[in-house]
Design a protein around this motif. Structure first.
Motif, short mmCIF file in Angstrom:
data_model
loop_
_atom_site.label_atom_id
_atom_site.label_comp_id
_atom_site.label_asym_id
_atom_site.label_seq_id
_atom_site.Cartn_x
_atom_site.Cartn_y
_atom_site.Cartn_z
N ILE A 24 35.76 19.01 24.14
CA ILE A 24 35.53 19.99 23.08
C ILE A 24 34.18 20.67 23.27
O ILE A 24 33.38 20.24 24.10
N ASP A 25 33.95 21.70 22.49
CA ASP A 25 32.70 22.43 22.61
C ASP A 25 31.63 21.82 21.71
O ASP A 25 30.48 21.63 22.11
N LEU A 26 32.03 21.55 20.47
CA LEU A 26 31.10 20.98 19.49
C LEU A 26 31.79 19.81 18.80
O LEU A 26 33.02 19.79 18.70
N PRO A 27 31.00 18.86 18.29
CA PRO A 27 31.66 17.77 17.57
C PRO A 27 31.96 18.15 16.12
O PRO A 27 31.18 17.87 15.23
N ASP A 28 33.05 18.85 15.91
CA ASP A 28 33.48 19.09 14.53
C ASP A 28 35.00 19.02 14.41
O ASP A 28 35.71 18.94 15.41
N VAL A 52 28.89 11.69 12.69
CA VAL A 52 29.72 10.83 11.82
C VAL A 52 30.57 11.69 10.89
O VAL A 52 30.04 12.48 10.11
N PHE A 53 31.88 11.53 10.99
CA PHE A 53 32.77 12.21 10.04
C PHE A 53 33.06 11.30 8.86
O PHE A 53 33.32 10.11 9.05
N PRO A 54 33.06 11.87 7.65
CA PRO A 54 33.49 11.07 6.51
C PRO A 54 35.02 11.04 6.47
O PRO A 54 35.68 12.06 6.68
N GLY A 55 35.56 9.86 6.24
CA GLY A 55 37.02 9.75 6.19
C GLY A 55 37.44 8.63 5.26
O GLY A 55 36.60 7.99 4.61
N ALA A 72 42.44 10.15 6.60
CA ALA A 72 42.08 11.52 6.25
C ALA A 72 40.64 11.70 6.71
O ALA A 72 39.76 10.99 6.24
N VAL A 73 40.42 12.60 7.67
CA VAL A 73 39.09 12.75 8.26
C VAL A 73 38.57 14.16 8.02
O VAL A 73 39.29 15.14 8.26
N PHE A 74 37.33 14.26 7.55
CA PHE A 74 36.77 15.55 7.14
C PHE A 74 35.49 15.89 7.89
O PHE A 74 34.85 15.03 8.50
N ASN A 75 35.12 17.16 7.80
CA ASN A 75 33.88 17.63 8.40
C ASN A 75 32.67 17.27 7.54
O ASN A 75 31.66 16.81 8.05
N THR A 76 32.80 17.53 6.25
CA THR A 76 31.63 17.35 5.38
C THR A 76 31.89 16.29 4.31
O THR A 76 33.03 16.04 3.93
N LEU A 77 30.78 15.74 3.83
CA LEU A 77 30.88 14.73 2.78
C LEU A 77 31.47 15.34 1.51
O LEU A 77 32.23 14.66 0.80
N GLU A 78 31.16 16.60 1.25
CA GLU A 78 31.70 17.26 0.06
C GLU A 78 33.23 17.25 0.09
O GLU A 78 33.88 16.97 -0.90
N GLN A 79 33.79 17.55 1.26
CA GLN A 79 35.26 17.52 1.39
C GLN A 79 35.78 16.10 1.14
O GLN A 79 36.78 15.91 0.45
N GLY A 80 35.07 15.14 1.70
CA GLY A 80 35.47 13.74 1.53
C GLY A 80 35.45 13.34 0.06
O GLY A 80 36.32 12.62 -0.42
N GLN A 113 23.99 1.65 15.50
CA GLN A 113 23.40 1.00 16.68
C GLN A 113 24.49 0.56 17.66
O GLN A 113 24.41 0.81 18.86
N LYS A 114 25.54 -0.06 17.11
CA LYS A 114 26.63 -0.53 17.96
C LYS A 114 27.35 0.66 18.62
O LYS A 114 27.74 0.59 19.79
N SER A 115 27.50 1.74 17.86
CA SER A 115 28.17 2.93 18.40
C SER A 115 27.38 3.49 19.57
O SER A 115 27.95 3.92 20.58
N CYS A 116 26.04 3.49 19.44
CA CYS A 116 25.19 3.95 20.55
C CYS A 116 25.38 3.06 21.78
O CYS A 116 25.58 3.55 22.88
N GLU A 117 25.35 1.75 21.53
CA GLU A 117 25.51 0.81 22.65
C GLU A 117 26.82 1.02 23.38
O GLU A 117 26.90 0.86 24.59
N LYS A 118 27.87 1.37 22.60
CA LYS A 118 29.19 1.54 23.20
C LYS A 118 29.40 2.95 23.78
O LYS A 118 30.49 3.28 24.24
N GLY A 119 28.36 3.76 23.71
CA GLY A 119 28.46 5.09 24.30
C GLY A 119 29.32 6.07 23.51
O GLY A 119 29.86 7.04 24.07
N LEU A 120 29.44 5.82 22.22
CA LEU A 120 30.23 6.74 21.39
C LEU A 120 29.38 7.93 20.96
O LEU A 120 28.19 7.80 20.67
N ASP A 121 30.00 9.11 20.96
CA ASP A 121 29.31 10.32 20.49
C ASP A 121 29.71 10.66 19.06
O ASP A 121 28.95 11.25 18.31
N ILE A 122 30.98 10.33 18.74
CA ILE A 122 31.53 10.69 17.43
C ILE A 122 32.19 9.45 16.83
O ILE A 122 32.94 8.75 17.53
N ILE A 123 31.93 9.22 15.55
CA ILE A 123 32.69 8.18 14.85
C ILE A 123 33.16 8.73 13.51
O ILE A 123 32.60 9.71 13.01
N ALA A 124 34.18 8.12 12.96
CA ALA A 124 34.58 8.44 11.59
C ALA A 124 34.59 7.16 10.79
O ALA A 124 35.08 6.13 11.25
#
Lengths: 114, 244
Positions: free
Chosen positions: B222-226, B64-67, B80-88, B29-40
């Motif tokens: 960027i083109d996509l959030p990954d 949301v990236f798992p890190g 350490a920031v990853f694409n997928t939860l499995e990697q995390g 919710q806070k991230s939305c309010e702050k206009g963030l598109d991507i968080i880790a």
């Protein structure tokens, strides 16, 4: 006193940089925060730390240190040993704490001013 | 190509120093309010709440990236920031195998595991605030092997920063980027901290309280959030970049 003499006297095990064992020790410093050591350690000192990261060698070269002792059974990384050999910085090991070693070094006359 | 606002260093209530209000729903919710598109989500030495925030983020269109904020044996904090939860989770297994100690909540704080609806589902007993027995180089190497990004955390700070702990950034450390805290603007970072050298630099909030989310953030073109796209932006290639 030179590094070899102190090492013999206090049982410090030299694991690298043995070419530098004739260097004269003119002071001491103890610390694990390398930015602090970089700023404050005196030239010609023997440095007591637990940090085995290769940056310790760069800092020892920069500060023209006599030797580094890893205290408390800490071990150097492989590239730290390699760099110590390249730069002729004696890298010594001591199983007990820096506190104990600093006391023994001080007793041996290094760092005493008066 | 799109401009994405990213805060890549946010703690949850799992971090012993993180506020109880750092729950998945509140963070999103806070991230939305702050206009963030991507968080880790980067809790100390653990990825256990990332899945819940990923799910909570999905409903609100937040990526949301798992890190993890991993503490090396030199007591340097590294993200350490990853694409997928499995990697995390693969990284977490590696970190847990090298993380000694048990938490004492009265001294260090509670380590609360929650689901995407902010329901408490457990407590992590490990000493997450502690240091791993892993060297920096091991952490960076493993992160890379799994496909994640290694970012040296808050290099402008005196505690647990790469430069304060090790004096300078080892030239052979394969970092993807360094992070500066909100105390320094991204524009002035390299000038104020010459030790950063030519490494790509981001800024993020290191939020432990909801109000701190988005206090600092980085704009990526960027083109996509990954993670691949973020990596291109860090390297300034394929027209991807950081907007300063």
């Amino acid at each position: 006193m030179i590094v070899r003499e102190l090492a013999d006297k206090l049982g410090l095990e030299a694991v690298a940089g043995k070419q530098g064992m004739e260097k004269k020790i003119t002071g001491g410093y103890s610390g694990d925060l390398l930015s602090d050591v970089m700023g404050k350690a005196p030239e010609g000192c023997i440095w007591l730390t637990v940090q085995g990261h290769q940056n310790v060698i760069a800092i020892a070269v920069l500060k023209e240190m006599a030797a580094i002792v890893l205290t408390g059974d800490h071990e150097p990384d492989e590239d730290t040993i390699e760099k110590a050999n390249q730069e002729n910085i004696p890298l010594l090991l001591y199983p007990e704490s820096a506190f104990v070693l600093a006391g023994r070094i001080y007793e041996s006359g290094i760092g005493k001013t008066g | 190509m799109q401009e994405k606002q990213a805060d890549l260093h946010i703690h949850t209530c799992l971090s012993p120093c993180g506020d109880w209000d750092m729950s998945p729903k509140n963070i999103v919710q806070k991230s939305c309010e702050k206009g963030l598109d991507i968080i880790a989500v980067c809790d100390h030495n653990s990825v256990e709440n990332a899945g819940a925030v990923i799910k909570a983020g999905r409903e609100h269109g937040i990526c949301v990236f798992p890190g993890m904020e991993i503490c090396s044996k030199e007591e340097v904090h590294i993200l350490a920031v990853f694409n997928t939860l499995e990697q995390g989770l693969i990284m977490q297994e590696y970190v847990y195998a090298h993380l000694p100690g048990q938490n004492k909540p009265d001294y260090f704080g509670y380590q609360v595991i929650v689901d995407e609806n902010d329901m408490v589902i457990g407590e992590n007993p490990r000493l997450l605030i502690g240091a791993t027995t892993l060297g920096l180089k091991d952490i960076v190497k493993k992160t890379k092997a799994i496909g994640g990004l290694s970012i040296a955390a808050h290099v402008d700070r005196k505690g647990f920063g790469l430069i304060s702990q090790l004096g300078f950034i080892p030239p052979d450390l394969a970092l993807d980027a360094v992070e500066v805290s909100w105390r320094i603007s991204l524009k002035n970072a390299a000038k104020n901290i010459p030790g950063i050298g030519n490494l790509p630099c981001i800024t993020s909030s290191d939020a432990h309280f909801p109000d701190d989310i988005g206090k600092a953030s980085t704009r990526f073109i960027i083109d996509l959030p990954d993670i691949q796209e973020i990596s291109f932006a860090l390297q300034n290639i394929n027209k991807r970049k950081i907007k300063v």
